[in-house]
Design a protein around this motif. Structure first.
Motif, short mmCIF file in Angstrom:
data_model
loop_
_atom_site.label_atom_id
_atom_site.label_comp_id
_atom_site.label_asym_id
_atom_site.label_seq_id
_atom_site.Cartn_x
_atom_site.Cartn_y
_atom_site.Cartn_z
N PRO A 121 0.80 -1.24 0.00
CA PRO A 121 0.00 0.00 0.00
C PRO A 121 0.83 1.28 0.00
CG PRO A 121 0.00 -1.02 2.17
CD PRO A 121 0.63 -2.00 1.24
N SER A 122 2.06 1.21 0.50
CA SER A 122 2.89 2.43 0.60
C SER A 122 3.97 2.49 -0.47
CB SER A 122 3.54 2.50 1.99
OG SER A 122 4.38 1.38 2.20
N HIS A 123 3.88 1.64 -1.50
CA HIS A 123 4.93 1.57 -2.51
C HIS A 123 4.52 2.14 -3.86
CE1 HIS A 123 6.40 -1.14 0.56
NE2 HIS A 123 7.52 -1.36 -0.09
N GLY A 124 3.40 2.81 -3.92
CA GLY A 124 2.88 3.29 -5.20
C GLY A 124 3.80 4.24 -5.93
N ASP A 125 4.57 5.05 -5.20
CA ASP A 125 5.44 6.05 -5.83
C ASP A 125 6.83 5.51 -6.17
OD1 ASP A 125 3.51 8.08 -5.77
OD2 ASP A 125 4.01 8.59 -3.70
N ARG A 126 7.09 4.26 -5.85
CA ARG A 126 8.42 3.70 -6.09
C ARG A 126 8.51 3.15 -7.51
NH1 ARG A 126 10.21 0.55 -0.53
NH2 ARG A 126 9.51 2.17 0.94
N TYR A 127 9.71 3.29 -8.08
CA TYR A 127 9.97 2.77 -9.43
C TYR A 127 10.53 1.35 -9.32
CZ TYR A 127 9.01 7.38 -11.29
OH TYR A 127 8.36 8.54 -11.65
N PRO A 128 10.46 0.58 -10.41
CA PRO A 128 10.91 -0.81 -10.34
C PRO A 128 12.29 -1.00 -9.73
CG PRO A 128 9.71 -0.47 -12.38
CD PRO A 128 9.82 0.89 -11.71
N HIS A 129 13.24 -0.11 -10.06
CA HIS A 129 14.60 -0.29 -9.53
C HIS A 129 14.67 -0.06 -8.03
CE1 HIS A 129 14.66 4.15 -10.02
NE2 HIS A 129 15.58 4.13 -9.07
N GLN A 130 13.60 0.51 -7.46
CA GLN A 130 13.55 0.73 -6.02
C GLN A 130 12.83 -0.39 -5.28
OE1 GLN A 130 11.61 4.61 -6.50
NE2 GLN A 130 13.45 5.61 -5.68
N LEU A 131 12.43 -1.41 -6.00
CA LEU A 131 11.68 -2.53 -5.42
C LEU A 131 12.50 -3.81 -5.49
CD1 LEU A 131 8.27 -1.88 -7.22
CD2 LEU A 131 8.83 -1.29 -4.85
N SER A 132 12.30 -4.69 -4.51
CA SER A 132 12.94 -6.01 -4.56
C SER A 132 12.26 -6.86 -5.62
CB SER A 132 12.81 -6.68 -3.19
OG SER A 132 11.45 -7.02 -2.94
N GLY A 133 12.87 -8.01 -5.91
CA GLY A 133 12.29 -8.90 -6.90
C GLY A 133 10.88 -9.34 -6.52
N GLY A 134 10.71 -9.70 -5.25
CA GLY A 134 9.39 -10.12 -4.80
C GLY A 134 8.36 -9.00 -4.90
N GLN A 135 8.78 -7.78 -4.58
CA GLN A 135 7.87 -6.64 -4.68
C GLN A 135 7.51 -6.34 -6.13
OE1 GLN A 135 10.30 -3.80 -2.56
NE2 GLN A 135 9.28 -4.18 -0.61
N GLN A 136 8.49 -6.46 -7.02
CA GLN A 136 8.20 -6.25 -8.44
C GLN A 136 7.19 -7.27 -8.96
OE1 GLN A 136 11.50 -5.23 -11.18
NE2 GLN A 136 12.83 -5.33 -9.36
N GLN A 137 7.32 -8.52 -8.50
CA GLN A 137 6.37 -9.53 -8.97
C GLN A 137 4.98 -9.30 -8.39
OE1 GLN A 137 6.07 -11.00 -11.55
NE2 GLN A 137 7.11 -12.97 -11.46
#
Length: 351
Positions: A121-137
């Motif tokens: 819920p708090s990751h909406g403003d993050r770009y793919p490179h700012q996310l872990s693999g699990g978060q990207q999936q």
């Protein structure tokens, strides 16, 4: 959803060879099999990325075999996350809605709802490179669900993740699938993954369906030696057929399934159906012991030189010392037999 006699070739390679399979509404079915068995090709035929040479794909009774991919109402999650690097998580989730010209406020609200659903819920403003693999999936999963598809297609979505994240995310996928009641096809070559998340497992081999059924049935009552060996670990023990029984390791056990034409066979036995008790005068030598936490795996050598793998509760580990003797018996239950392969007769094969 239904696959009817699907055949797909690529030059001289036959990817699907008359695949017949039915998926019940709201069910999660795992397509399981080795590389090249046709499972991803079957999924791509549903998505519209491949057109079968013969046969049909039906969704809710509608033949969608030649319906364009963008009109199939299917959401797909790939092995690679395939997120747009220049869009943040919210806009990645909302991309399909933007293409369909959904009003901005509505698509942002829907994207926020889905990000909360997948635990971001708090990751909406993050770009793919700012996310872990699990978060990207998770973002890719939310994007696939954004347009409320009739069917969700997952093409080895966890294979690029580390082991702990895979377990967590597969449980989340199952939770979401159950809460949404969406028909889902999950492609994987990982047997543990398939058995843990699916209502039904369909084992494919060389483009054909080898067996389909609930996970417990696939594991406990495999229809063929191929399924038995691919799903789980299997011992190959030399045996001799005698009518409806097979003589193996000093016992006579009933035979399940087909029998080869020769009396000399390999008997397929799961490690957990091997009963082991310590005893100084035992007929088996303990060769190796592998502690696995909840279980311990022993490799034993019988008097005739045959080696057999046994899985026992972990708390029994201290009872069995390397080089010690033990008594070995098989659980009295029907077993599968296969044509004798000399190399397999003295070793356990792990799938």
């Amino acid at each position: 959803m239904e696959f009817r006699g699907l055949r797909r070739t690529f030059g001289t390679t036959v990817a699907l060879d008359g695949l017949d399979l039915t998926v019940a509404p709201g069910e999660l079915i795992a397509l399981l099999g080795p590389s090249g068995c046709g499972k991803t090709t079957a999924l791509r035929c549903v998505a519209g990325f491949e057109t079968p040479d013969q046969g049909a794909v039906l969704l809710d009774g509608e033949d969608i075999t030649r319906v364009p991919a963008n009109r199939r109402d299917a959401g797909m999650v790939f092995q690679s996350y395939s997120l747009f690097p220049n869009l943040n998580a919210r806009d990645n989730v909302a991309f399909g809605m933007r293409v369909r010209k959904v009003p901005t406020a509505r698509r942002h609200a829907r994207a926020a709802e889905l990000l909360e659903l997948v635990g971001l819920p708090s990751h909406g403003d993050r770009y793919p490179h700012q996310l872990s693999g699990g978060q990207q999936q998770r973002v890719a999963l939310a994007r696939a669900l954004a347009l409320e598809p009739r069917v969700l297609l997952l093409d080895e979505p966890l294979s690029a993740l580390d082991a702990k994240v895979r377990v967590t995310l597969r449980e989340e996928i199952r939770r979401l699938q159950l809460s949404l009641g969406i028909t889902t096809i999950f492609v994987t070559h990982d047997q543990e993954e398939a058995l843990s998340v699916a209502d039904h497992v369909a084992v494919l081999r060389e483009g054909r369906l080898e067996q389909s059924g609930p996970p417990a049935e696939i594991y406990d009552r495999p229809a063929t030696p191929f399924v038995a060996e691919f799903v789980g670990t299997m011992n190959h023990l030399p045996g001799r057929l005698s009518g409806d029984l097979v003589e193996v390791a000093g016992q006579r056990l009933p035979v399940h399934g087909d029998r080869p034409g020769t009396p000399e066979v390999d008997v397929l036995v799961r490690p957990e159906t091997v009963l082991v008790t310590p005893g100084e005068d035992g007929d088996a030598l303990i060769v190796t012991s592998s502690f696995r936490g909840a279980s311990v795996r022993l490799l034993l050598r019988l008097g005739d030189g045959t080696e057999i793998v046994a899985d026992l509760p972990g708390h029994d580990a201290a009872r069995f010392a390397l080089g010690g003797r033990a008594n070995v018996r098989l659980v009295e239950r029907p077993v599968l037999v296969a044509a004798r392969t000399p190399a397999a007769a003295a070793e356990a094969v792990s799938a």
